[in-house]
Write an enzyme that holds these catalytic residues in place. Structure first.
Site, PDB file in Angstrom:
ATOM      1  CG  PHE A 137       2.552  -2.185  -3.730  1.00  0.00           C
ATOM      2  CD1 PHE A 137       3.287  -3.257  -4.234  1.00  0.00           C
ATOM      3  CD2 PHE A 137       3.229  -1.016  -3.397  1.00  0.00           C
ATOM      4  CE1 PHE A 137       4.661  -3.158  -4.416  1.00  0.00           C
ATOM      5  CE2 PHE A 137       4.606  -0.915  -3.573  1.00  0.00           C
ATOM      6  CZ  PHE A 137       5.316  -1.985  -4.092  1.00  0.00           C
ATOM      7  CG  ASP A 222       0.348   1.343   2.950  1.00  0.00           C
ATOM      8  OD1 ASP A 222       0.522   2.542   2.687  1.00  0.00           O
ATOM      9  OD2 ASP A 222       1.011   0.431   2.417  1.00  0.00           O
ATOM     10  CE  LYS A 251       3.579   5.810  -3.557  1.00  0.00           C
ATOM     11  NZ  LYS A 251       4.473   5.781  -4.691  1.00  0.00           N
TER      12      LYS A 251
HETATM   13  N1  PLP Z   1       2.497   1.253   0.335  1.00  0.00           N
HETATM   14  C1  PLP Z   1       1.813   1.798  -0.671  1.00  0.00           C
HETATM   15  C2  PLP Z   1       0.327   1.926  -0.553  1.00  0.00           C
HETATM   16  C3  PLP Z   1       2.478   2.252  -1.815  1.00  0.00           C
HETATM   17  O1  PLP Z   1       1.776   2.786  -2.822  1.00  0.00           O
HETATM   18  C4  PLP Z   1       3.871   2.121  -1.881  1.00  0.00           C
HETATM   19  C5  PLP Z   1       4.609   2.539  -3.092  1.00  0.00           C
HETATM   20  O2  PLP Z   1       4.067   2.641  -4.164  1.00  0.00           O
HETATM   21  C6  PLP Z   1       4.556   1.542  -0.808  1.00  0.00           C
HETATM   22  C7  PLP Z   1       3.840   1.113   0.292  1.00  0.00           C
HETATM   23  C8  PLP Z   1       6.046   1.368  -0.822  1.00  0.00           C
HETATM   24  O3  PLP Z   1       6.663   2.600  -0.726  1.00  0.00           O
HETATM   25  P1  PLP Z   1       8.227   2.747  -1.113  1.00  0.00           P
HETATM   26  O4  PLP Z   1       8.336   2.513  -2.582  1.00  0.00           O
HETATM   27  O5  PLP Z   1       8.561   4.147  -0.698  1.00  0.00           O
HETATM   28  O6  PLP Z   1       8.969   1.740  -0.313  1.00  0.00           O
END
Ligand code: PLP
Length: 394
Positions: A137, A222, A251
């Protein structure tokens, strides 16, 4: 009042979120209260966001002070909080430079753009493809959902962006086959969060790093969910003996204020020259002050060590729970990013636990994920595990 709020929200807010029928009003540490005065111990923390808990007095002070001084100016000018935050991040990571945005998706957008630009500048424009992982994700913008290895996230938004492909997480042979002369980067989470708290097999991340080096491809980690101490080290990759070329954060970085950051080595970051990328609010003084204060507290109070220790305690308790309940198929995770996988749907347990005063969250249908504030206490963990024990016995 509660009913009115819920009815109004359902009428005027885009219907993209499935919500529980509570209106959250106030928080303190690891506790939340709703408008009916009911109290919850928070094992969600805004989904791995409020690492230092709710209403932390030092962060509240830092925000109030900054709000009274300077909330926002354009990135046409230097500011003290943004410079301080970037310096802290550079000091405590592998990176030489930081680009600020406002969310995880934006941090990943910046990473994707930087990887492509790096090879354009290097006169290899054919290298624009990114290989990422199934069940990953990376966000909901067009580029980041294109990089996300879950059909349900991409559904309805075709055509997605060109240049993304997926291999199973932990399958180095599949990755070796997928990386070719058109690949600019491999992008992955060190531990898949939304994908079901899936940890890398021993050696997998090192094999990915070695492959990237061999093939001259960038490694993007990420760490939006795993970073900022969540898994027991400031960044999860530190535990796996690898260093990425690019890392994304969001986050927990400002303990709840919206922020995203893309960090990179000088060699790679050099491709982001003047005008290459921008964000009106990126690194804005108010949010940067909150993030800098968050990081200072984490370091001074050794919150990361505490998360590691409490996480081990929590995981042991979940393992013991598993030995008593055969419906728990697996206990996974590191630090305070933990999950239990059931041999049946787990979604129905969330409202039951909520009724009993515990907020937890379900991913992928059969996994309960626990991402409490890193300041969670052992007695709060004991209370949740005891409640789970009772609920699973029933
Ligand atoms: N990358 C990861 C690993 C995430 O867990 C999330 C959100 O849950 C995101 C990207 C996306 O972040 P945002 O919701 O702040 O755009």
């Amino acid at each position: 009042m509660t009913e009115t709020i819920m009815r109004t929200a359902d009428r005027v807010i885009a219907a993209t979120y499935k919500r529980f029928p509570v209106v959250m009003e106030r928080g303190q540490g690891c506790t939340l209260w709703d408008t009916q005065g009911r109290r919850y111990t928070d094992f969600v923390a805004g989904i791995a966001v409020c690492n230092l808990g709710h209403a932390h007095p030092r962060i509240a002070d830092a925000v109030a002070r900054q709000a009274g001084q300077l909330v926002h100016v354009s990135n046409l000018y230097y500011t003290i909080p943004q410079t301080e935050l970037a310096s802290l991040l550079v000091e405590h990571s592998f990176a030489d430079r930081v680009f600020f945005g406002n969310s995880g998706a934006e941090a990943n957008e910046a990473a994707i753009k930087l990887a492509r630009k790096f090879f354009k500048d290097d006169r290899q424009p054919e290298r624009f493809r990114i290989v990422s992982m199934e069940k990953s994700f990376h966000g909901r913008t067009m580029a980041t959902l294109s990089a996300t290895g879950q059909d349900k996230i991409r559904q309805g938004f075709d055509p997605v962006l060109e240049g993304f492909s997926f291999v199973p997480f932990n399958d180095i042979e599949a990755l070796k086959s997928a990386v070719d002369d058109h690949t600019c980067a491999v992008m992955l989470e060190p531990i898949q969060g939304e994908g079901g708290v899936r940890c890398p097999d021993p050696g997998f991340l090192q094999q990915v790093r070695a492959l990237c080096d061999q093939r001259g491809v960038l490694m993007i980690l990420d760490e939006i969910q795993t970073g900022m101490g969540r898994t027991g080290t400031l960044f999860a990759h530190e535990q796996y003996g690898v260093t990425p070329d690019i890392m994304t954060l969001a986050k927990a970085l400002a303990n709840g204020l919206p922020i995203g950051a893309m960090l990179a080595t000088e060699r790679v970051a050099a491709a982001f020259g003047i005008g290459a990328h921008a964000s009106t609010f990126g690194g804005t003084p108010l949010v940067a002050a909150a993030a800098a204060e968050t990081l200072k507290i984490m370091i001074a109070e050794q919150i990361v060590d505490r998360a590691r220790e409490t996480g081990d305690y929590f995981k042991d308790a979940l393992q013991r729970l598993k030995s008593r309940h055969p419906c728990i198929a697996d206990v996974r995770g590191n630090g305070l990013l933990l999950g239990i996988q059931l041999d049946r749907p787990a979604e129905g347990l969330v409202p039951v636990l909520m009724e009993k005063g515990f907020l937890v969250n379900c991913v992928q249908g059969d996994i309960l994920r626990f991402v409490p504030p890193l300041i969670i206490r052992k007695n709060e963990i004991d209370a949740l595990v005891q409640c789970l024990d009772e609920v699973l016995t029933r």
